[in-house]
Motif scaffolding. Structure first.
Motif, PDB file in Angstrom:
ATOM      1  N   TYR A  13     124.066  43.018  75.652  1.00  0.00           N
ATOM      2  CA  TYR A  13     124.412  41.587  75.638  1.00  0.00           C
ATOM      3  C   TYR A  13     123.407  40.816  74.780  1.00  0.00           C
ATOM      4  O   TYR A  13     122.716  39.920  75.267  1.00  0.00           O
ATOM      5  N   PRO A  14     123.308  41.163  73.484  1.00  0.00           N
ATOM      6  CA  PRO A  14     122.245  40.586  72.655  1.00  0.00           C
ATOM      7  C   PRO A  14     122.320  39.066  72.516  1.00  0.00           C
ATOM      8  O   PRO A  14     121.285  38.399  72.560  1.00  0.00           O
ATOM      9  N   ARG A  15     123.486  38.526  72.352  1.00  0.00           N
ATOM     10  CA  ARG A  15     123.594  37.076  72.162  1.00  0.00           C
ATOM     11  C   ARG A  15     123.281  36.310  73.431  1.00  0.00           C
ATOM     12  O   ARG A  15     122.645  35.267  73.380  1.00  0.00           O
ATOM     13  N   ARG A  16     123.732  36.821  74.538  1.00  0.00           N
ATOM     14  CA  ARG A  16     123.574  36.090  75.792  1.00  0.00           C
ATOM     15  C   ARG A  16     122.180  36.266  76.396  1.00  0.00           C
ATOM     16  O   ARG A  16     121.632  35.324  76.972  1.00  0.00           O
ATOM     17  N   PHE A  17     121.614  37.475  76.295  1.00  0.00           N
ATOM     18  CA  PHE A  17     120.372  37.748  77.017  1.00  0.00           C
ATOM     19  C   PHE A  17     119.211  38.232  76.153  1.00  0.00           C
ATOM     20  O   PHE A  17     118.094  38.374  76.648  1.00  0.00           O
ATOM     21  N   GLY A  18     119.438  38.491  74.881  1.00  0.00           N
ATOM     22  CA  GLY A  18     118.382  39.041  74.021  1.00  0.00           C
ATOM     23  C   GLY A  18     117.119  38.189  73.985  1.00  0.00           C
ATOM     24  O   GLY A  18     116.009  38.711  74.130  1.00  0.00           O
ATOM     25  N   SER A  19     117.277  36.897  73.795  1.00  0.00           N
ATOM     26  CA  SER A  19     116.084  36.038  73.710  1.00  0.00           C
ATOM     27  C   SER A  19     115.366  35.945  75.060  1.00  0.00           C
ATOM     28  O   SER A  19     114.137  35.878  75.107  1.00  0.00           O
ATOM     29  N   ARG A  20     116.123  35.965  76.143  1.00  0.00           N
ATOM     30  CA  ARG A  20     115.485  35.917  77.465  1.00  0.00           C
ATOM     31  C   ARG A  20     114.709  37.201  77.757  1.00  0.00           C
ATOM     32  O   ARG A  20     113.634  37.165  78.341  1.00  0.00           O
ATOM     33  N   VAL A  21     115.251  38.329  77.337  1.00  0.00           N
ATOM     34  CA  VAL A  21     114.534  39.595  77.503  1.00  0.00           C
ATOM     35  C   VAL A  21     113.242  39.562  76.696  1.00  0.00           C
ATOM     36  O   VAL A  21     112.176  39.936  77.205  1.00  0.00           O
ATOM     37  N   ARG A  22     113.310  39.100  75.448  1.00  0.00           N
ATOM     38  CA  ARG A  22     112.091  39.000  74.621  1.00  0.00           C
ATOM     39  C   ARG A  22     111.063  38.080  75.286  1.00  0.00           C
ATOM     40  O   ARG A  22     109.869  38.381  75.292  1.00  0.00           O
ATOM     41  N   HIS A  23     111.537  36.970  75.824  1.00  0.00           N
ATOM     42  CA  HIS A  23     110.633  36.027  76.496  1.00  0.00           C
ATOM     43  C   HIS A  23     109.981  36.675  77.714  1.00  0.00           C
ATOM     44  O   HIS A  23     108.761  36.546  77.906  1.00  0.00           O
ATOM     45  N   LEU A  24     110.752  37.382  78.534  1.00  0.00           N
ATOM     46  CA  LEU A  24     110.193  38.066  79.707  1.00  0.00           C
ATOM     47  C   LEU A  24     109.173  39.125  79.300  1.00  0.00           C
ATOM     48  O   LEU A  24     108.130  39.266  79.929  1.00  0.00           O
ATOM     49  N   ARG A  25     109.482  39.842  78.250  1.00  0.00           N
ATOM     50  CA  ARG A  25     108.531  40.859  77.771  1.00  0.00           C
ATOM     51  C   ARG A  25     107.247  40.203  77.273  1.00  0.00           C
ATOM     52  O   ARG A  25     106.152  40.707  77.523  1.00  0.00           O
ATOM     53  N   GLY A  26     107.382  39.085  76.574  1.00  0.00           N
ATOM     54  CA  GLY A  26     106.191  38.355  76.127  1.00  0.00           C
ATOM     55  C   GLY A  26     105.359  37.868  77.304  1.00  0.00           C
ATOM     56  O   GLY A  26     104.127  37.961  77.276  1.00  0.00           O
ATOM     57  N   GLN A  27     106.028  37.352  78.321  1.00  0.00           N
ATOM     58  CA  GLN A  27     105.313  36.921  79.529  1.00  0.00           C
ATOM     59  C   GLN A  27     104.595  38.095  80.174  1.00  0.00           C
ATOM     60  O   GLN A  27     103.456  37.962  80.623  1.00  0.00           O
ATOM     61  N   HIS A  28     105.259  39.248  80.203  1.00  0.00           N
ATOM     62  CA  HIS A  28     104.659  40.431  80.821  1.00  0.00           C
ATOM     63  C   HIS A  28     103.396  40.852  80.073  1.00  0.00           C
ATOM     64  O   HIS A  28     102.374  41.159  80.695  1.00  0.00           O
ATOM     65  N   VAL A  29     103.461  40.834  78.754  1.00  0.00           N
ATOM     66  CA  VAL A  29     102.283  41.174  77.942  1.00  0.00           C
ATOM     67  C   VAL A  29     101.158  40.171  78.222  1.00  0.00           C
ATOM     68  O   VAL A  29     100.000  40.567  78.421  1.00  0.00           O
ATOM     69  N   ARG A  67     108.687  37.664  87.892  1.00  0.00           N
ATOM     70  CA  ARG A  67     109.576  38.532  88.681  1.00  0.00           C
ATOM     71  C   ARG A  67     110.872  37.811  89.037  1.00  0.00           C
ATOM     72  O   ARG A  67     111.956  38.392  88.958  1.00  0.00           O
ATOM     73  N   ALA A  68     110.757  36.554  89.440  1.00  0.00           N
ATOM     74  CA  ALA A  68     111.945  35.787  89.817  1.00  0.00           C
ATOM     75  C   ALA A  68     112.857  35.577  88.608  1.00  0.00           C
ATOM     76  O   ALA A  68     114.089  35.699  88.717  1.00  0.00           O
ATOM     77  N   ARG A  69     112.273  35.284  87.463  1.00  0.00           N
ATOM     78  CA  ARG A  69     113.074  35.097  86.248  1.00  0.00           C
ATOM     79  C   ARG A  69     113.782  36.392  85.855  1.00  0.00           C
ATOM     80  O   ARG A  69     114.932  36.383  85.435  1.00  0.00           O
TER      81      ARG A  69
END
Length: 164
Positions: free
Chosen positions: A85-101, A141-143
């Motif tokens: 689901y790249p259009r719908r969730f791709g940017s949110r996944v990148r943001h979560l990964r950035g937060q995790h780092v 985690r909640a996000r």
């Protein structure tokens, strides 16, 4: 409906979901141990208190590291969601990964600071700093829980239906 059936988890997503849940459980266990160590009495026993906090913090850093490594794998749940689901969730996944780092880097930095502390420990300030980091972990985690549920309708925040 078509939208709902398109979001039903695949067997691959369900397996990745269980791996993700295990990673999150390990981190949650480490967070709880750290909360317990931080909650111990510190006045007059700062050195022993600090040793307990450092040991608990080390477990948290290991859990965060493992969780970060697993979530960045190509077969991870977040990778599948981003790919499917790249259009719908791709940017949110990148943001979560950035937060995790960011969280992992903050945790390793704070761990190094803890290890450098000597006799004079401002335990009130230290508790506040660690609690701030823990708050960021819980927020992330909640996000992630919300994102996973929106994408594949599986709830990372709910306990497993089968007894462990």
């Amino acid at each position: 409906d078509a939208e709902s059936s398109a979001r039903q988890p695949t067997r691959e997503q369900a397996a990745a979901f269980e791996v993700r849940r295990e990673d999150r459980d390990r981190t949650l266990e480490a967070l709880r141990a750290l909360e317990e160590a931080l909650g111990g009495a510190a006045p007059g026993r700062q050195i022993d208190w600090l040793k307990q906090v450092i040991a608990a913090f080390e477990s948290l850093v290991r859990a965060l590291s493992k969780e970060l490594g697993e979530s960045n794998r190509a077969d991870s749940l977040l990778s599948m969601i981003s790919r499917d689901y790249p259009r719908r969730f791709g940017s949110r996944v990148r943001h979560l990964r950035g937060q995790h780092v960011d969280i992992y880097q903050q945790a390793t930095s704070l761990r190094a600071q803890l290890e450098d502390m000597e006799g004079a420990v401002d335990f009130t300030d230290l508790r506040q700093r660690v609690n701030s980091l823990m708050g960021a972990i819980y927020h992330r985690r909640a996000r992630e829980t919300d994102l996973v549920y929106e994408a594949i309708e599986l709830d990372l925040g709910r306990p497993p239906t089968s007894a462990r």
